[in-house]
Enzyme design. Structure first.
Site, PDB file in Angstrom:
ATOM      1  N   GLY A 187       0.839  -1.198   0.000  1.00  0.00           N
ATOM      2  CA  GLY A 187       0.000   0.000   0.000  1.00  0.00           C
ATOM      3  C   GLY A 187       0.869   1.239   0.000  1.00  0.00           C
ATOM      4  O   GLY A 187       2.049   1.201  -0.377  1.00  0.00           O
ATOM      5  N   ALA A 236       2.343   3.068   2.377  1.00  0.00           N
ATOM      6  CA  ALA A 236       3.579   3.057   3.164  1.00  0.00           C
ATOM      7  C   ALA A 236       4.614   2.132   2.537  1.00  0.00           C
ATOM      8  O   ALA A 236       5.793   2.475   2.432  1.00  0.00           O
ATOM      9  CB  ALA A 236       3.281   2.632   4.606  1.00  0.00           C
ATOM     10  N   PHE A 283     -10.603  20.562   7.165  1.00  0.00           N
ATOM     11  CA  PHE A 283     -10.823  19.192   7.630  1.00  0.00           C
ATOM     12  C   PHE A 283     -11.029  19.180   9.129  1.00  0.00           C
ATOM     13  O   PHE A 283     -10.618  20.115   9.823  1.00  0.00           O
ATOM     14  CB  PHE A 283      -9.646  18.290   7.235  1.00  0.00           C
ATOM     15  N   GLN A 300     -10.288   4.125  16.293  1.00  0.00           N
ATOM     16  CA  GLN A 300     -11.057   5.263  15.788  1.00  0.00           C
ATOM     17  C   GLN A 300     -12.332   4.822  15.080  1.00  0.00           C
ATOM     18  O   GLN A 300     -12.297   4.009  14.160  1.00  0.00           O
ATOM     19  CB  GLN A 300     -10.221   6.079  14.805  1.00  0.00           C
ATOM     20  N   HIS A 319     -15.171   6.216  12.702  1.00  0.00           N
ATOM     21  CA  HIS A 319     -15.485   7.332  11.808  1.00  0.00           C
ATOM     22  C   HIS A 319     -16.971   7.609  11.958  1.00  0.00           C
ATOM     23  O   HIS A 319     -17.776   6.684  11.884  1.00  0.00           O
ATOM     24  CB  HIS A 319     -15.149   6.962  10.362  1.00  0.00           C
ATOM     25  N   LEU A 361     -17.321   4.157   3.751  1.00  0.00           N
ATOM     26  CA  LEU A 361     -16.978   5.472   4.273  1.00  0.00           C
ATOM     27  C   LEU A 361     -17.608   6.598   3.444  1.00  0.00           C
ATOM     28  O   LEU A 361     -17.485   6.621   2.231  1.00  0.00           O
ATOM     29  CB  LEU A 361     -15.455   5.621   4.248  1.00  0.00           C
ATOM     30  N   GLU A 407     -15.109  12.575   5.400  1.00  0.00           N
ATOM     31  CA  GLU A 407     -15.184  13.801   6.190  1.00  0.00           C
ATOM     32  C   GLU A 407     -15.218  15.036   5.286  1.00  0.00           C
ATOM     33  O   GLU A 407     -15.715  16.091   5.681  1.00  0.00           O
ATOM     34  CB  GLU A 407     -13.939  13.846   7.085  1.00  0.00           C
ATOM     35  N   ARG A 462     -13.057  13.271  15.229  1.00  0.00           N
ATOM     36  CA  ARG A 462     -13.878  12.081  14.995  1.00  0.00           C
ATOM     37  C   ARG A 462     -14.327  11.404  16.285  1.00  0.00           C
ATOM     38  O   ARG A 462     -15.444  10.906  16.381  1.00  0.00           O
ATOM     39  CB  ARG A 462     -13.102  11.087  14.137  1.00  0.00           C
ATOM     40  N   HIS A 509     -12.786   2.596  11.861  1.00  0.00           N
ATOM     41  CA  HIS A 509     -12.124   3.179  10.701  1.00  0.00           C
ATOM     42  C   HIS A 509     -10.606   3.036  10.741  1.00  0.00           C
ATOM     43  O   HIS A 509      -9.976   2.774   9.722  1.00  0.00           O
ATOM     44  CB  HIS A 509     -12.490   4.660  10.630  1.00  0.00           C
ATOM     45  N   GLU A 542      -0.317   2.540   8.945  1.00  0.00           N
ATOM     46  CA  GLU A 542      -1.274   2.222   9.999  1.00  0.00           C
ATOM     47  C   GLU A 542      -0.824   1.022  10.833  1.00  0.00           C
ATOM     48  O   GLU A 542      -1.181   0.909  12.011  1.00  0.00           O
ATOM     49  CB  GLU A 542      -2.671   1.957   9.403  1.00  0.00           C
ATOM     50  N   ARG A 580      -6.674  10.080  15.927  1.00  0.00           N
ATOM     51  CA  ARG A 580      -6.045  10.642  14.751  1.00  0.00           C
ATOM     52  C   ARG A 580      -6.948  11.687  14.112  1.00  0.00           C
ATOM     53  O   ARG A 580      -8.152  11.505  14.029  1.00  0.00           O
ATOM     54  CB  ARG A 580      -5.768   9.547  13.710  1.00  0.00           C
ATOM     55  N   SER A 612      -3.381  10.666   8.066  1.00  0.00           N
ATOM     56  CA  SER A 612      -2.836   9.316   7.841  1.00  0.00           C
ATOM     57  C   SER A 612      -2.114   9.189   6.507  1.00  0.00           C
ATOM     58  O   SER A 612      -1.127   8.464   6.401  1.00  0.00           O
ATOM     59  CB  SER A 612      -3.927   8.250   7.964  1.00  0.00           C
TER      60      SER A 612
END
Lengths: 587, 246
Positions: A15, A17, A118, A232, A234, A244, A247, A287, A355, A379, A390, A395
């Site tokens: 992914g 990272a 945000f 967390q 969401h 999702l 936000e 959140r 989330h 993550e 967070r 992220s």
């Protein structure tokens, strides 16, 4: 049957990272051989689903200190402030690199990169590519990674264990899905970039692949998991699927309404309702606070009962079709495709859904874990810049900043290491035997994967939800451990070698149970409320005893033992977390 | 609405079966269920050996492309109730070798994607902290092509790819064109080397099936026609100007 290959640096997970780390290794020195091992083709990774954006200081009226303060206060002072300071400085540079690599950032009319507001951020600093930021970021990284010859990909390989010898991590064992072949991949350093573990819960935004593989691999190898009690929720997921709704929908001006059409957040110390969005206020609060407000509203009987539990409404109608279609096209597509609702004219039913994991493999600022040779980023890791909660849009820059740092640090470490030990082969053969004996060639077996998974999700929802208590948590870790024991008696319908997804599900279930137990145990032992960890029996934050990170170690009996280390405070001493009004000290 | 529906699914294990066969399962027909929910219900409760790929179940990871009643679709974005009273026929994507049941071998696409150089190519890099100015109009030039999720429904729909597996195919060409049209990129002529042959862009007969099935409205057919124009222009430039000149 066993195949062996060798690289300098092995990255588990493809992914955001993992790919950023791979590019960092390749750019450090093209002679370093780097492998990316992923259970899915990299562009399928869950980074793809991130919608809203990526925070990085951009405008003249913003500063690193302001981004750091928002992050630290958003995290309820559990963030390590030295890590946060490094993060906010490097985030804009990383986002700019993405620009150079071709990321289609949304633009201002004059062609400069645009930013949007945000949740929990006091100024606009969130870079975005419409509302498919993660998708564009992942594909840009993946496509860019194709130009580096030193990167070898193992697509659709599932890592089952780390190879540890002489106290150092020196590789992994993986199953090649296509053939079922077991492969040992030796390395001088391993970086875990496997993402989170939302699938431990029933209602989650997370994709099927988010089963915490890297966290469990590290934990079993002896590395501690940090701050696992912080989960967390969401506030705006679709009720049946958990999909999702970004936000960004609230950042563009969406309202949250209860069953009476009332903007209920005003009752929970989040500010007063205004027509246009106010930063760090109401729908742009953090959140954790928004998800907690939902539960309290539910207790007052002011949510709407739907077929999949209580919901409230997200109202975008007043934004108009043009704004919705240009700024939130994916939100509209998701509502139309999965709920048969058009947000231009209809209310969207939403509920809080799991989330993101603030916790993860304990690392320092360079991604290094206490286990030599083992690194983690994204993550899957806990640095920690997210603390107890967070902030949205932190992220994506996190996985870039710390993916790159881990890649560079692992490269430097690998340069000084001797070739892999000969004894690793024995470890790999042992793992191959375990997979055969426990799964593919086992006789009998009475348990069904789906039943155990549902049972785990029931326990987690009951005991480690938005609000926890000593009562709800008592016995949870024991029950999860019992499920782990029952999972040893799992029955597989599929005993074949080729693309055996049932075997992978069984291994993933075992990983999830391992991690779930650390969450329940750490939540039990943290007798205070902070950020996303809210104890009804200990409703106040307790800085005297708990300005600390929890570290869960796996003991000889396979049970979590929780220890604590202090939080690093540099410039922002613990203070009250204030949204929707002026803080008392004018911070 | 009937409370149950029959799903006919391709089963095939190359290690054991001489050829693919269809097997029927009966699953509940819930209003909010998509085909993927039905497959998961079969795997969880009826037969754990049923094999398929899936992940995000929100139409963006591109894992769950399948033939549903003969049409390439994402299983996560296809409601069961649209096929009531059934049966629903679920088969692996056409034109790809089957690895197991509904899972096909897509490594050919990955190779072709890498060959089309889908990354920014420039002679001089910008300084690390400096952005390229790109107006919304310039972004719009390539934005649509950048929406490709690599689900490969377009390959399953493309009759040319079915006849000639050497054909580069819709998604890889659209992604090459995505970079060609990006104002930050200078690599169009370099990309031509690998794409400007019969297997590259010129194989396309403009049937347009790819654009019909694309879940993200990428319009690969349009991209390929555009690319032919780019190719012709670059070819002319190469004839008139010495090698390396822009």
């Amino acid at each position: 049957m066993l195949d062996i290959s060798s690289h300098d640096v092995v990255i588990v997970g493809g992914g955001g990272a993992g790919l950023r780390a791979a590019i960092a290794v390749a750019e450090t020195d093209p002679l370093i051989s780097v492998a990316v091992i992923s259970k899915v083709y990299p562009m399928r990774s869950h980074t793809v689903a991130a919608e809203g954006g990526a925070a990085g200081v951009r405008l003249d009226d913003d500063s690193f200190d302001q981004h750091a303060y928002d992050t630290v206060s958003g995290g309820d002072w559990l963030c390590d402030q030295d890590a946060v300071e490094a993060f906010v400085k490097e985030a804009p540079l990383e986002l700019m690199r993405l620009e150079h690599w071709g990321c289609p950032w949304s633009r201002e009319p004059d062609g400069r990169i645009a930013v949007r507001p945000f949740g929990g951020m006091r100024t606009t600093r969130t870079w975005f590519a419409a509302d498919e930021t993660g998708f564009h970021l992942l594909h840009t990284l993946f496509q860019t990674s194709l130009k580096y010859d030193s990167v070898t990909r193992y697509d659709e390989y599932f890592v089952t264990t780390l190879l540890v010898d002489d106290g150092r991590v020196q590789g992994v064992v993986a199953i090649e899905l296509t053939t079922g072949k077991v492969q040992a991949v030796t390395a001088k350093a391993v970086i875990l970039c496997t993402g989170g573990c939302g699938r431990i819960f029933r209602y989650t935004t997370n994709a099927a692949i988010k089963t915490g593989d890297g966290m469990a691999l590290a934990y079993r190898a002896g590395a501690p998991l940090k701050d696992m009690e912080f989960v967390q929720y969401h506030p705006t997921g679709l009720p049946f699927t958990g999909i999702l709704i970004s936000e960004a929908a609230r950042a563009e001006g969406g309202h949250l309404l209860n069953k009476d059409g009332y903007r209920y957040l005003q009752d929970y110390d989040l500010g007063k309702p205004e027509l246009t969005p106010v930063l760090r206020s109401m729908e742009l609060g953090p959140r954790d606070r928004l998800s907690q407000a939902f539960i309290r509203e539910q207790h007052k009987g002011r949510t709407v009962e739907g077929p999949y539990g209580p919901v409230v409404y997200l109202d975008l109608r007043h934004l108009g079709e043009k704004t919705i279609s240009t700024k939130l096209p994916f939100v509209r597509e998701l509502c139309l495709k999965y709920e048969n609702i058009d947000p231009v004219t209809q209310l969207i039913p939403v509920r809080p859904v799991v989330h993101y994991m603030m916790g993860g493999v304990h690392t320092d600022m360079n991604g290094a874990t206490p286990l030599p040779g083992l690194y983690a980023a994204g993550e899957a890791a806990c640095v920690s810049i997210n603390g107890a909660n967070r902030l949205g849009s932190n992220s994506l820059p996190e996985l870039l900043v710390f993916g790159a740092r881990a890649g560079r640090a692992a490269s430097a470490y690998a340069a000084d290491q001797p070739p892999p030990s000969r004894r690793l082969l024995a470890g790999a053969l042992e793992e191959e035997a375990r997979l055969n004996d426990h799964y593919l060639q086992k006789r009998g077996g009475r348990e069904r994967i789906a039943d155990l998974r549902e049972e785990m999700q029931r326990i987690m929802e009951h005991s480690v939800g938005i609000y926890r208590s000593g009562e709800s948590l008592t016995g949870a870790a024991d029950k999860l451990h019992e499920l782990q024991e029952r999972s040893c008696d799992v029955h597989l319908d599929d005993r074949g070698r080729l693309f055996n997804t049932e075997l992978i599900s069984a291994l993933e279930l075992s990983f999830m149970l391992e991690i779930a137990e650390t969450m329940a145990q750490a939540a039990m032992e943290r007798t205070e409320s902070r950020g996303a960890h809210q104890r009804t029996d200990y409703p106040a934050r307790n800085d005297e005893n708990f300005l600390t990170h929890s570290l869960a170690y796996r003991d000889a009996a396979g049970r979590p033992q929780v220890e604590y280390i202090p939080v690093t405070i540099t410039r922002w001493p613990p203070a009250e977390r204030v949204y929707g009004r002026e803080p008392p000290n004018g911070e | 609405m009937a409370s149950r529906i029959t799903i006919e699914v391709t089963r095939y294990n190359p290690a054991r079966d001489p050829e693919p066969r269809m097997t029927s399962y009966e699953v509940p027909l819930h209003r909010e269920w998509v085909v993927l929910d039905a497959l998961n219900c079969i795997k969880d409760h009826l037969d754990g050996s049923l094999t398929f790929r899936w992940s995000c179940r929100m139409g963006v990871c591109g894992s769950c492309g399948m033939m549903i009643n003969g049409v390439p679709k994402l299983a996560c974005a296809t409601f069961l109730s649209d096929y009531a009273p059934g049966p629903v026929r679920v088969e692996p994507m056409r034109h790809f070798p089957i690895l197991r049941d509904l899972v096909v071998d897509t490594s050919d696409f990955l190779m072709k994607l890498a060959r089309s150089k889908p990354w920014i190519i420039r002679t001089v890099e910008k300084p690390a902290d400096e952005e390229h100015i790109q107006t919304p109009a310039q972004l719009e030039e390539y934005r649509q092509f950048s929406m490709c999720i690599n689900c490969l429904l377009c390959y399953a729909a493309c009759p040319i790819y079915g006849l000639d597996p050497q054909f580069t195919g819709p998604a890889a060409i659209a992604l090459a064109q995505r970079y060609n049209m990006d104002s930050r990129d200078e690599g169009a002529s370099e990309r031509l080397d690998s794409l400007s042959n019969r297997e590259g862009i010129w194989g396309c007969m403009f049937v347009g099936e790819c654009t019909q099935v694309c879940p993200k409205h990428v319009d690969p057919a349009g991209a390929i026609q555009q690319y032919k124009l780019t190719a012709a222009t670059e070819w002319l430039k190469a004839m008139v100007l010495p090698r390396g000149a822009k």
